[in-house]
Design an enzyme around this catalytic site. Structure first.
Site, PDB file in Angstrom:
ATOM      1  N   ALA A  18       0.880  -1.166   0.000  1.00  9.33           N
ATOM      2  CA  ALA A  18       0.000   0.000   0.000  1.00  9.33           C
ATOM      3  C   ALA A  18       0.913   1.208   0.000  1.00  9.33           C
ATOM      4  O   ALA A  18       1.525   1.502   1.019  1.00  9.33           O
ATOM      5  CB  ALA A  18      -0.927  -0.012   1.201  1.00  9.33           C
ATOM      6  N   CYS A  19       1.046   1.906  -1.114  1.00 12.93           N
ATOM      7  CA  CYS A  19       2.174   2.794  -1.336  1.00 12.93           C
ATOM      8  C   CYS A  19       1.740   4.103  -1.990  1.00 12.93           C
ATOM      9  O   CYS A  19       0.559   4.347  -2.214  1.00 12.93           O
ATOM     10  CB  CYS A  19       3.197   2.098  -2.237  1.00 12.93           C
ATOM     11  N   GLY A  20       2.736   4.949  -2.301  1.00 12.81           N
ATOM     12  CA  GLY A  20       2.513   6.157  -3.075  1.00 12.81           C
ATOM     13  C   GLY A  20       3.259   6.058  -4.385  1.00 12.81           C
ATOM     14  O   GLY A  20       4.381   5.560  -4.434  1.00 12.81           O
ATOM     15  N   ARG A  49       3.684   8.281   2.378  1.00 15.28           N
ATOM     16  CA  ARG A  49       3.036   7.052   1.923  1.00 15.28           C
ATOM     17  C   ARG A  49       3.966   5.846   2.055  1.00 15.28           C
ATOM     18  O   ARG A  49       3.551   4.715   1.863  1.00 15.28           O
ATOM     19  CB  ARG A  49       2.610   7.191   0.448  1.00 15.28           C
ATOM     20  N   ASN A 248       0.327   0.533  -6.426  1.00 15.26           N
ATOM     21  CA  ASN A 248      -0.197   0.927  -5.123  1.00 15.26           C
ATOM     22  C   ASN A 248      -1.441   0.096  -4.844  1.00 15.26           C
ATOM     23  O   ASN A 248      -2.394   0.129  -5.626  1.00 15.26           O
ATOM     24  CB  ASN A 248      -0.560   2.419  -5.109  1.00 15.26           C
TER      25      ASN A 248
END
Length: 509
Positions: A18-20, A49, A248
């Site tokens: 779960a990222c940017g 993030r 993401n």
């Protein structure tokens, strides 16, 4: 690189991200260093993030993908007496090598031998200049030796990328056979793009990789990613971007996708690749995350000759089955490819590039955000949130957000944004998918009727239901509607059964 192994209740197959993410592209100018700086600024503003652990200077992963910076590499190699061909006539492998000197020498010899095996020319190696003081102790302790291998093109230009793909796959397989393949990894190997990534904090990526600070490091685009590893152990190789994508979210159909890809490997056939097909297997590398697995498949399908918009439409399709307004040729495209590959469903936002086009899309549920801005000067910024770039409102000509299943695509060669309808019309009309479906699709409703089987005796039926763990509720709620009305099985969420480890009765689930 070393992978975590299954231990107790922990299974590395359950890891998700779960990222940017985002990218910057400049349609108004040639490749320039300003794009690199803007990309690093976007990455720094996505730092929230990402994540770090007990060591606050070791991040979960950050990275950037750029055009191959020819002017910078030409200057650096000329100092060592090595001459580079023209841009596009050589490839650059960014390689994470073993920290052990003997294993590293064996890995380098293997790459050189495979380059010659595929009739290309080794120009030479270059140490990647880095500043280790920008890393935390944990990142320093696991940092690989980073070197770049330069390979001159000795084949037709239109197949060079495919040859570099073959070299990378065979070199990886030969290293594994030699017993020194578990700590070598290739972030990128291309005549078009290069990836700089690792376990530094996002705001320190540009300071760690000294190439990124050089004014001659110029690019038309910068694709960036700040990683938050939800259930995972960060490693240098798991940082994004990968070779084709950054991601993401999470792929919640991953195990089925991986299983189907493994099952179909036995059916692989190609006149182009011939005997080299065995070097591709397994297509999905063991121990990779959900993002890495998807990148493996995208990489393979692009190398097979499909355009990257085509591949992304195959793997992340729109919700087409009940869309009465969808064009027939698009519906036929999705239905045809549904028989070849399963959808990689999210929630997921993806950015992707082949070095000629760069784009982004959401999965068909659209639960991950992606927003974009286009300026009068031709600057395009897309990211998982707003506020990542300083842009005057007066300069904005367009802004918006991605919709579920839709694609945002920038053509770097033509210097324009390609509308979603144009992309998909071009892809869907390239072949007669509707005609192929009508000729070859077999529907169950068209099969001839057959005599019903002799019903089981009640005692035998009950015995088999118990053997396979079916309860009366399963029969009444799930099986009966399927048999009587052809309905999909629908049951209540949750499970009120006792945990198997805490119960003396067998688990029927």
């Amino acid at each position: 690189m070393p992978q975590k192994e299954r231990l107790g209740l922990y299974d590395p197959r359950d890891e998700h991200d779960a990222c940017g993410l985002g990218f910057v592209a400049d349609l108004g100018r040639r490749a320039n260093h300003d794009v690199v700086e803007r990309g690093l600024l976007v990455l720094a503003r996505l730092a929230h993030r990402g994540a770090s652990g007990a060591d606050p200077l070791t991040g979960d992963g950050a990275g950037i993908m750029l055009d191959v910076p020819h002017a910078h590499f030409d200057r650096e190699l000329s100092r060592e007496g090595k001459e580079l061909p023209l841009p596009g006539d050589y490839g650059v492998a960014q390689i994470f090598l073993s920290r052990d000197a003997d294993r590293r020498r064996a890995q380098m010899r293997t790459f050189e031998a495979v380059v010659r095996y595929h009739n290309q020319k080794v120009i030479g190696w270059r140490d990647v200049p880095v500043d280790e003081s920008k890393l935390g102790p944990l990142a320093q302790g696991s940092m690989p030796v980073m070197r770049q291998l330069f390979v001159a093109r000795m084949c037709e230009s239109h197949v060079f990328e495919e040859v570099l793909f073959l070299i990378r796959k065979r070199a990886g397989k030969m290293c594994s056979k030699g017993g020194f393949g578990d700590d070598v990894y290739v972030p990128s190997f291309s005549s078009r793009t290069i990836v700089y990534k690792g376990l530094m904090l996002p705001e320190l990526l540009g300071a760690f990789y000294e190439d990124l600070a050089e004014g001659e490091t110029a690019s038309r685009f910068a694709l960036v990613h700040s990683r938050f590893s939800t259930n995972t152990f960060p490693t240098w190789e798991r940082a994004h971007p990968y070779r084709r994508i950054a991601h993401n979210g999470e792929i919640n159909t991953l195990r089925g996708n991986q299983s189907w890809m493994r099952a179909r490997e036995a059916l692989l056939a190609s006149d182009t690749f011939g005997e080299h097909l065995d070097d591709f297997k397994p297509i999905i590398r063991e121990g990779g995350s959900d993002s890495a697995s998807l990148d493996n498949v995208v990489d393979f399908l692009v190398a097979s000759g499909r355009s990257i918009p085509h591949v992304m439409m195959m793997l992340v399709p729109e919700a087409y089955t009940k869309d009465a307004r969808m064009a027939p040729e698009k519906r036929a495209f999705y239905e045809y490819h549904a028989s070849l590959v399963e959808p990689w469903d999210g929630p997921a936002a993806l950015v992707f590039t082949d070095g000629v086009r760069i784009g982004a899309m959401l999965d068909r549920n659209g639960l991950r955000p992606a927003k974009y801005v286009v300026t009068k000067q031709g600057l395009v910024v897309l990211a998982s949130e707003l506020g990542v770039a300083d842009i005057d409102d007066a300069d904005v000509v367009e802004k918006g957000r991605l919709r579920p299943g839709h694609m945002f695509l920038v053509d770097l060669k033509e210097r324009r944004i390609v509308p979603d309808d144009e992309i998909k019309r071009e892809v869907c009309t390239r072949h007669p998918y509707a005609e192929w479906l009508s000729e070859h699709k077999l529907e169950l409703s068209r099969l001839p009727d057959v005599d019903a089987p002799t019903p089981l005796a009640p005692a035998e039926r009950d015995r088999l239901l118990r053997v396979f763990g079916f309860t009366r509720e399963d029969v009444r709620v799930l099986l009966a509607p399927m048999a009587e009305k052809g309905e999909a099985p629908v049951g209540s969420m949750g499970n009120d059964g006792a945990l198997a480890a805490l119960s003396e009765r067998p688990d029927s689930v």
